[in-house]
Design a protein around this motif. Structure first.
Motif, PDB file in Angstrom:
ATOM      1  N   ALA A 424       0.828  -1.216   0.000  1.00 37.34           N
ATOM      2  CA  ALA A 424       0.000   0.000   0.000  1.00 37.34           C
ATOM      3  C   ALA A 424       0.859   1.262   0.000  1.00 37.34           C
ATOM      4  N   PHE A 425       2.042   1.158   0.592  1.00 39.02           N
ATOM      5  CA  PHE A 425       2.913   2.326   0.645  1.00 39.02           C
ATOM      6  C   PHE A 425       3.581   2.580  -0.710  1.00 39.02           C
ATOM      7  N   TYR A 427       2.580   1.336  -3.769  1.00 38.95           N
ATOM      8  CA  TYR A 427       1.622   1.619  -4.849  1.00 38.95           C
ATOM      9  C   TYR A 427       0.650   2.714  -4.420  1.00 38.95           C
ATOM     10  N   ASN A 428       1.196   3.814  -3.965  1.00 40.31           N
ATOM     11  CA  ASN A 428       0.350   4.929  -3.544  1.00 40.31           C
ATOM     12  C   ASN A 428       0.046   5.822  -4.746  1.00 40.31           C
ATOM     13  N   ASN A 431       2.880   7.585  -6.748  1.00 43.94           N
ATOM     14  CA  ASN A 431       3.919   6.859  -7.473  1.00 43.94           C
ATOM     15  C   ASN A 431       3.407   6.437  -8.848  1.00 43.94           C
TER      16      ASN A 431
END
Lengths: 457, 162
Positions: A424-425, A427-428, A431
């Motif tokens: 989740a971090f 593929y925020n 990005n």
């Protein structure tokens, strides 16, 4: 004029994977078809040099060749007009049509008339304009500009066309059979062609020596447009000139092979004068071309013969579609031509490229497209037309890449982040590299670490 | 005429270094047999080669190939068809033609195309009006005001092919 946001417009197209997949495959098939056709001509590279040389010669003597063309066309009975810009072109065409009390104009595909926004101009003045090219007609009925210079509706699936035709031509919305759709359009357009009081074509090549124009189509629609009505108008970009008939063969051999992988277009028609009782008008249009000729870095783009090979080969174009370029011309050639019309509006386009150089390699007239893209990027940056985020990103990249220690630390930090941080971090929404693709797994060690380890051993 | 003057002046003011005009070679060494190549490329473009019938009756050959055709319009003396081009006064009159017979001035083996021409007056958007055009091979003539190079059937034609 509002800046075209290529990224956002691409995102709209990429929203539907079926479209992207079809578009990508269809255009790549044209590219591979082009390769097969080209490999069958052993003198292909020599032809490219000749085509480039002929165009460069003509462009460096363009005023003389235009005068010769005008003289010969006039002797053939053609009425020649000169238009400085789009507005004058439209005014001239309207005046001719008005003089003949024309209410319906049937025309074949012409990027120049798109560039001049002629259809809108004439329709505002009560003249119905009918596009006779199938792809162009689909786009006209769907109120969209062409998405490709050769295959204008290539971004649409057959089901999209069925939807457009159902709404506009009354066809069965559930029938997406390509033959049925093409036949329906043909049957609907035929009476319009028969009833048109005037016809219009573009021009692929204008031969100074003869004063004639050559039009290449695959549907024969240019011939119907030009020959059925008694009045024929051809709109000609001044860069379309070539000196002699003997040069025509070089370009004809290359055009359709580069575009579609076919040895030649189904119809290659040469118009030289009006038929008895008819009238023929040529409108020679500048619209920024003479200004481009004076641009040291960009005048080579005037050699373009509008084959679309650079579009078919471009990975960015294939995945984002022509409409995402927000202008008449799209793909790599659009990214270098459009900024000559309006730098601010089209400042994002030169960045819509991986700079792989394939566009330059497939160009039949050897336009240095990727080098021009690079030049435009420099100009856009110098003129502060880059968006804030990109400017800041470039500043940071410049700093990191210029300091080896900082660069190595950044790489290590990124590798650790990819390996350790939760999905989740990574593929925020900020990005962009994580959209539509997986970020590659981080290697156990960097190349530099591997090299140093090996050296110590 | 001021736009003409302006455009020509702008082009001359650009002052590009004059580039030489290259010579275009014929590229005619080691070509394959023209007839075979023509037939091969014609097929690639969707066309079909038909041999001349032994009895020379092209009318019957065309009838047999296109049994549903109602109007066969001929522009050549060797084929009668159902309508002569000489009787056509206006291009619009060709709308109902199913098969058109034209005379090519030449054929190009590499591209599988044939070239036809009109001199001036009555002949029309000839090969594009009917569903089928049937180039009929005859010796060449000279200058023309409008020529067409035709290969296979156009992509929007009806179902029949020749």
């Amino acid at each position: 004029m509002k800046r075209v946001d290529h990224v956002s417009l691409s995102r709209e197209f990429m929203h539907d994977e079926k479209h992207v997949e079809f578009h990508d495959k269809r255009l790549w098939a044209l590219r591979t078809g082009r390769d097969d056709a080209v490999h069958g001509i052993k003198e292909w590279e020599e032809l490219r040099s000749l085509a480039s040389g002929i165009k460069e010669h003509t462009l460096t003597h363009l005023a003389d060749y235009l005068e010769e063309f005008e003289r010969n066309a006039t002797n053939n009975g053609v009425i020649v007009h000169w238009a400085k810009d789009a507005e004058e072109h439209n005014r001239i065409v309207h005046k001719i049509l008005e003089g003949h009390r024309v209410t319906t104009l049937v025309k074949s595909k012409s990027m120049l008339t798109e560039e001049c926004e002629m259809r809108e101009y004439l329709e505002e003045r009560g003249i119905t304009v009918v596009e006779s090219d199938l792809g162009e007609r689909i786009q006209q009925l769907d109120h969209e500009r062409p998405a490709h210079v050769v295959v204008p509706a290539v971004h649409k699936l057959a089901s999209d066309v069925a939807r457009v035709f159902a709404k506009t031509l009354g066809t069965d919305p559930g029938n997406s059979d390509v033959h049925y759709l093409a036949e329906s359009q043909r049957n609907a357009t035929r009476p319009l062609i028969l009833n048109a009081e005037a016809g219009m074509t573009g021009c692929n090549f204008a031969v100074a020596e003869t004063g004639g124009v050559t039009v290449c189509t695959n549907e024969g629609n240019a011939d119907l447009s030009a020959n059925v009505p008694p009045l024929h108008i051809a709109s000609i970009g001044i860069e379309k000139l070539i000196p002699k008939v003997e040069h025509l063969g070089v370009f004809i051999r290359m055009l359709s092979r580069s575009a579609l992988g076919a040895p030649i277009t189904q119809y290659t028609s040469h118009f030289r004068g009006p038929r008895k009782g008819g009238e023929m008008h040529f409108v020679l249009v500048d619209n920024g071309r003479s200004a481009r000729l004076a641009m040291d870095d960009f005048w080579y783009s005037l050699k373009c013969i509008r084959c679309g090979a650079c579009m078919n080969t471009c990975p960015v174009y294939r995945r984002s579609s022509g409409l995402s370029y927000g202008g008449v011309y799209s793909g790599p050639i659009g990214a270098i031509i459009n900024p000559t019309f309006d730098l601010k509006k089209y400042s994002a386009l030169p960045f819509a490229s991986t700079m792989n150089g394939s566009c330059s390699n497939v160009c039949p007239v050897k336009i240095n497209i990727h080098e021009q893209l690079y030049k435009w990027r420099q100009i856009v940056t110098e003129k502060h037309e880059l968006p804030f985020i990109k400017t800041q990103a470039m500043k940071i990249a410049g700093k990191v890449l210029s300091e080896p220690k900082l660069y190595r630390a950044a790489i290590k930090a990124a590798d650790t982040a990819v390996a350790e941080l939760p999905r989740a971090f990574i593929y925020n929404p900020f990005n962009a590299w994580g959209e539509h693709r997986e970020v590659p797994e981080a290697p156990e060690q960097t190349f530099r670490d591997w090299y140093l380890d090996r050296k110590e051993k | 005429m001021s736009s003409r003057k302006d455009i020509l002046a702008s082009l001359r003011a650009a002052q590009r270094t004059p580039a030489l005009l290259p010579d275009v070679p014929m590229f005619d060494a080691g070509l394959p047999p023209a007839r075979d190549k023509f037939i091969e490329t014609l097929a690639l473009m969707g066309g079909v080669w038909a041999e001349m019938p032994a009895d020379g009756d092209i009318d019957t050959l065309i009838r047999a190939r296109f049994p549903d055709a109602k109007v066969i319009c001929s522009a050549v003396t060797e084929v009668n068809g159902t309508r002569r081009i000489e009787t056509v006064r206006d291009p619009h009159d060709l709308d109902d033609v199913d098969v058109g017979i034209v005379r090519p001035l030449f054929a190009v083996a590499e591209t599988g195309r044939s070239g036809s021409a009109k001199r001036n007056t009555r002949s029309t958007p000839w090969a594009t009006c009917p569903s089928i055009s049937w180039p009929c091979s005859i010796p060449p003539t000279s200058s023309a005001t409008c020529t067409m190079r035709i290969t296979g059937p156009s992509s929007s034609l009806r179902t029949m092919r020749c």
